[in-house]
Structure formats: C-alpha cells, structure tokens
Scaffold this active site. Sequence first.
Site, PDB file in Angstrom:
ATOM      1  N   ASN A   1       0.834  -1.197   0.000  1.00 34.42           N
ATOM      2  CA  ASN A   1       0.000   0.000   0.000  1.00 34.42           C
ATOM      3  C   ASN A   1       0.874   1.254   0.000  1.00 34.42           C
ATOM      4  O   ASN A   1       1.819   1.373   0.777  1.00 34.42           O
ATOM      5  CB  ASN A   1      -0.921   0.024   1.225  1.00 34.42           C
ATOM      6  CG  ASN A   1      -1.834  -1.184   1.270  1.00 34.42           C
ATOM      7  OD1 ASN A   1      -1.805  -1.971   2.205  1.00 34.42           O
ATOM      8  ND2 ASN A   1      -2.651  -1.349   0.245  1.00 34.42           N
TER       9      ASN A   1
ATOM     10  N   ASP B   1      -6.502  -6.806   6.854  1.00 32.86           N
ATOM     11  CA  ASP B   1      -7.943  -6.669   7.072  1.00 32.86           C
ATOM     12  C   ASP B   1      -8.744  -7.259   5.926  1.00 32.86           C
ATOM     13  O   ASP B   1      -9.979  -7.258   5.949  1.00 32.86           O
ATOM     14  CB  ASP B   1      -8.325  -5.213   7.289  1.00 32.86           C
ATOM     15  CG  ASP B   1      -7.965  -4.295   6.121  1.00 32.86           C
ATOM     16  OD1 ASP B   1      -7.337  -4.777   5.142  1.00 32.86           O
ATOM     17  OD2 ASP B   1      -8.295  -3.096   6.182  1.00 32.86           O
TER      18      ASP B   1
ATOM     19  N   ASP C   1      -2.841   0.071  11.295  1.00 37.68           N
ATOM     20  CA  ASP C   1      -3.007   1.362  10.603  1.00 37.68           C
ATOM     21  C   ASP C   1      -4.375   1.948  10.919  1.00 37.68           C
ATOM     22  O   ASP C   1      -5.006   2.602  10.082  1.00 37.68           O
ATOM     23  CB  ASP C   1      -2.806   1.212   9.100  1.00 37.68           C
ATOM     24  CG  ASP C   1      -2.521   2.549   8.414  1.00 37.68           C
ATOM     25  OD1 ASP C   1      -2.236   3.537   9.111  1.00 37.68           O
ATOM     26  OD2 ASP C   1      -2.602   2.599   7.167  1.00 37.68           O
TER      27      ASP C   1
END
Length: 385
Positions: free
Chosen positions: A220, A249, A275
């Site tokens: 990411n 997730d 995060d």
Amino acid sequence: MRSFCLHATEFVLPGATMGEGYLPVHDGRLGHYTRERPDTDVVELGDAIVGPGLVDTHIHGFVGHDVMDLDADGVAEMCRALPRAGVTTWMPTTLTATREDTRAACASVAAYVREAADKPATRVGGIHLEGPFFTLKYKGAQNEAYMCDPSMDAMLEWAAAADGLPMKISIAPERDGAPEFCAQASAKGFVVSLGHADAGIDDVLACVNAGATQFTHTYNGMRGLHHREPGMVGGAMASHGTYVEVICDGLHVNPVAVRALVAAKGWEHVMLISDCMRAGGMPDGDYTLGELPVVVANGAARLRDGGNLAGSILRLCVAVKNVVDWHLVSPDEAIRMASEVPARACGLGDVAGALVPGRPADLVVFDRSLDLRATYVAGEVAYQA
C-alpha cells in the site's frame, strides 16, 4: 501483593510454544511457566492460547481520538480502550503535517506518558512519524501540502519533544538526501521505514544499505513489483534482514499477496499492524484523518474525495485471526507476528512482545478460533469478552 497463575492448554513463550501448564503472576509480573500446579490461586482459562500482549507499531487513532488531535487526554482514552484490540503496547502514529503540528503531537504523547496513572491501560512504546518526507504519486491519505525532503534538524526537534521515547519514521527513498538521512537517523537510534514512495530498486537499496530496516504497510502506498524494475515491493521482498509491515484486514492487501510476502520474508520478518484511524471501535459515519474527510462504511475507511482507503478500522487481534483463517501461518506464528516481531523490529524487544519472567504480565488470551477472550496489563484484566 496479589499472586495467581493462569492455567491454559497452550502458551506462546519466547523459546517455544508450550502445551498445557501454568503461568504464575506475582504483583503484576510474570513468573516461570511450569507444568506443575503452583500453590496459589488458579485462573482457569480452559482450552485457550495465552500469548504476549500485542504490539501495534502503526496506529493513528481509536474510539474517536487521533494522535493528530494533539491532545494528551485523547492519548489516554486510546490507551484505556486499546486492550479491546489485544494491544498492550503501541506506537502512536502521526500523519504528514506541519513541522509545528508534528512537534506538538510528539509533545502530547510525551505529556501523557509523564502523567500516566498506574491503571490497566495500553503502554506507549514510542512514536511513529508517518511522514512528512514522502512523495506525491503514492501519497495515499497523506496531505501533499506538507511533504518535503528529509531533515535531520526536524527529526531531532521532534525527538526532543518526544522526551526520550523511542522513535520510528517512515520516509520515501527517492527524496533528496534520503540515504544520508537514513544513516544519520539510524546512528541516533531511530528506526527508519520506507513507504509512500515511487522509488526504484536502486534508491530503495541505497536507503536499506544506509540503515533503513522496515517497509511501511507493504504493497500500500508504494510502487509495485515489476520483473525489470522491482521497485518498492521488490525491495521489501528481497532486501536482507528487513521487516515488512502489512495490513491484514482483507481490504488493503489480498490474502494471496500476503502469502507471497510471508513466503519471501518468512513470518519472522512480517509485522502485523492495524493502521487504525479514529473510527476504530466506532460506528459507521463521517470522520477525519488528519485534515482529510473520511467516510466509514461496510468495514472500510475511505477518503470522501476520491475514495482511497484512509487507514483502517482494524483491531490487531482480528489481523491475527485473519492470517490463520487464510491458512498462511499457524496460530502461534500469527500471535508472534503481532507481538514478538514488531517489538523486535522497533527496538522494543526488551520491554514488550514476549512472556519473559520478571516483566509486567501483559498478555492476551485467545480461544481456539483465535477470537480474543481477554487482555491483561500488569496482571490486571484490562479487557474481557
């Protein structure tokens, strides 16, 4: 002084995962695991897995608060709530902001630590500065207005405001002076992570060779893997001895990509992180991440403008369950990826991430489905399902 012991079927201990036995706790500190029942009160946990308290080294907010609120009381509220995520140690994480606001964020965390009461609340292990030394292309939910080249002068100013707390900073390798900054920062004892970057492999390895040791939420906010230009992801997978963060997730990274990362690095170098932003532990609705509006719905936090993922609302204990449910690692390895590994990677291994005799009794209790049953801080129940 209260003495008791925990009886369960499995204990994730530093040297090996052990079977049924007893873990003594005396005056809030851990004793030595034993197979023999000690002469003390016993807390029966049944068919449970007891592991070290989880260590979240990348978390912006929780229960409506955010580190960038610059509020020591908000830090306190998050510390009281984070045992619900199985987290007993965390690194409050900033966002790209002005130099002044970053300094104020560090100062607010330090103020909480100085004044923290002796209550069952998650401990602050240090501060993670996510930015502002990033680049535009992979800015994600970071504010481009404040992005700049690395400055050791700024870093030392923020560290002074943090009043001696351990520091980790995420930077983009292609920024001017990045390798020099990595060398200077690591020499000062700061942990340097690479992220939010469009760097090619040469820039990545220049920073790793200069002292960078981690990659920020791998996949990411970074250039992907290509067979002619391995980029950030290739550097994360191939660089020797580095640690990689990953958000598990099911939204930020496909489980197959997580499998590839674990295969490349070994679980011993993969750090589960949340995060999480301020909407963690809160209902769906409108929130902010720094100065940016965010909408939380259907389990995801996205920027109102453009729809990019804006952090997560993940609890770290759920990430532990996910990587086991995805058949990537064993339960004890998953627990270690969220405790032992991040603690070691961020220089916290002497105080967190392992059930070592004499340390505070910070631990988690999972059932066999890897659902969190309880979190203990200093031998006190801080959360119970």
